[in-house]
Design an enzyme around this catalytic site. Structure first.
Site, PDB file in Angstrom:
ATOM      1  N   LYS A 155     -20.631  22.360  -2.705  1.00  7.26           N
ATOM      2  CA  LYS A 155     -19.516  21.505  -1.050  1.00  7.26           C
ATOM      3  C   LYS A 155     -19.200  22.702  -0.735  1.00  7.26           C
ATOM      4  O   LYS A 155     -19.578  22.348   0.774  1.00  7.26           O
ATOM      5  CB  LYS A 155     -19.187  20.901  -2.140  1.00  7.26           C
ATOM      6  CG  LYS A 155     -18.262  19.420  -1.075  1.00  7.26           C
ATOM      7  CD  LYS A 155     -16.726  18.862  -0.959  1.00  7.26           C
ATOM      8  CE  LYS A 155     -15.628  20.040  -0.833  1.00  7.26           C
ATOM      9  NZ  LYS A 155     -14.504  19.223  -1.022  1.00  7.26           N
ATOM     10  N   ASP A 168     -18.438  15.590  -0.850  1.00  3.87           N
ATOM     11  CA  ASP A 168     -17.729  15.333  -0.732  1.00  3.87           C
ATOM     12  C   ASP A 168     -17.507  14.196  -1.648  1.00  3.87           C
ATOM     13  O   ASP A 168     -17.771  13.191  -1.528  1.00  3.87           O
ATOM     14  CB  ASP A 168     -16.043  15.840   0.088  1.00  3.87           C
ATOM     15  CG  ASP A 168     -17.055  14.397   1.117  1.00  3.87           C
ATOM     16  OD1 ASP A 168     -16.812  13.474   0.638  1.00  3.87           O
ATOM     17  OD2 ASP A 168     -15.483  15.115   1.777  1.00  3.87           O
TER      18      ASP A 168
END
Ligand code: SF4
Length: 208
Positions: free
Chosen positions: A117, A135
């Site tokens: 991420k 996220d």
């Protein structure tokens, strides 16, 4: 049709979405993203100017006294771990990459404190690299909007979003979904009353 509706609504709410972390170069962005794990951007933005004022270069950061760094980083949580990450990132950048953050997802994922991420957020923000970083906000919104199943992993959510939306929309869509999740489709008490995506949503303000 459904995906178009989502894009149109997000464009209406956030026509020019911007990353809310403040940064001044590649490594300050990467470090801000690392610090933002389990923390708000607002809080990170209060801490990063202090760090980069005290440690003006990667050399200074890599030689920082970890206790001094911890004192500054404390407000963002997990400060012991994050202080070590910052020092190690600075060291690695100097030793292996001539002080420049590499434009390579796989190399980035080998940095301390950097996962998929973080690498995606960094690359899409700094280099406009086409990626959808998932996220906590992107994950929640995608699942509520039935773009993914509730039990899908973040990697699965990323894969599904990439299949459902055209590549040229990914970077912007990531930012829009983050902002939508942060300000409207919040984890607790989302703003469902006026949400134009209610008919697509499996959640529809059940909490209210
Ligand atoms: S209806 Fe509520 S939960 Fe569903 S997408 Fe809109 S804000 Fe989020």
């Amino acid at each position: 049709m459904k995906n178009e509706k989502i894009i149109n609504y997000l464009d209406e709410l956030f026509p020019n979405p911007k990353c809310e972390l403040t940064y001044f170069n590649d490594y300050s962005l990467l470090m801000a993203i690392v610090l933002s794990a389990q923390c708000t951007d607002k809080r990170v933005n209060m801490v990063t100017p202090i760090i980069f004022k005290k440690y003006k270069s990667l050399e200074e950061l890599s030689n920082a006294d970890v206790k001094d760094l911890e004192d500054i980083i404390r407000p963002v949580g997990s400060f012991r771990k994050k202080s070590v990450y910052l020092k190690e990132i600075a060291k690695l950048l100097l030793e292996k990459y001539d002080g420049k953050v590499p434009i390579d997802k796989h190399l980035l994922e080998q940095f301390p404190g950097v996962g998929r991420k973080t690498a995606n957020v960094f690359l899409s923000e700094f280099y406009n690299y086409t990626a959808i970083a998932v996220d906590t906000h992107v994950d929640r919104v995608s699942k509520r909007l039935k773009l993914a199943y509730s039990n899908d992993s973040v990697n699965k959510v990323e894969e599904k979003l990439m299949k459902k939306f055209p590549k040229d929309k990914w970077a912007k869509l990531h930012l829009q979904l983050v902002l939508f999740g942060r300000y409207y489709c919040k984890a607790i008490k989302p703003e469902c009353t006026n949400c134009k995506l209610k008919d697509l949503c499996r959640y529809k303000g059940r909490d209210k």
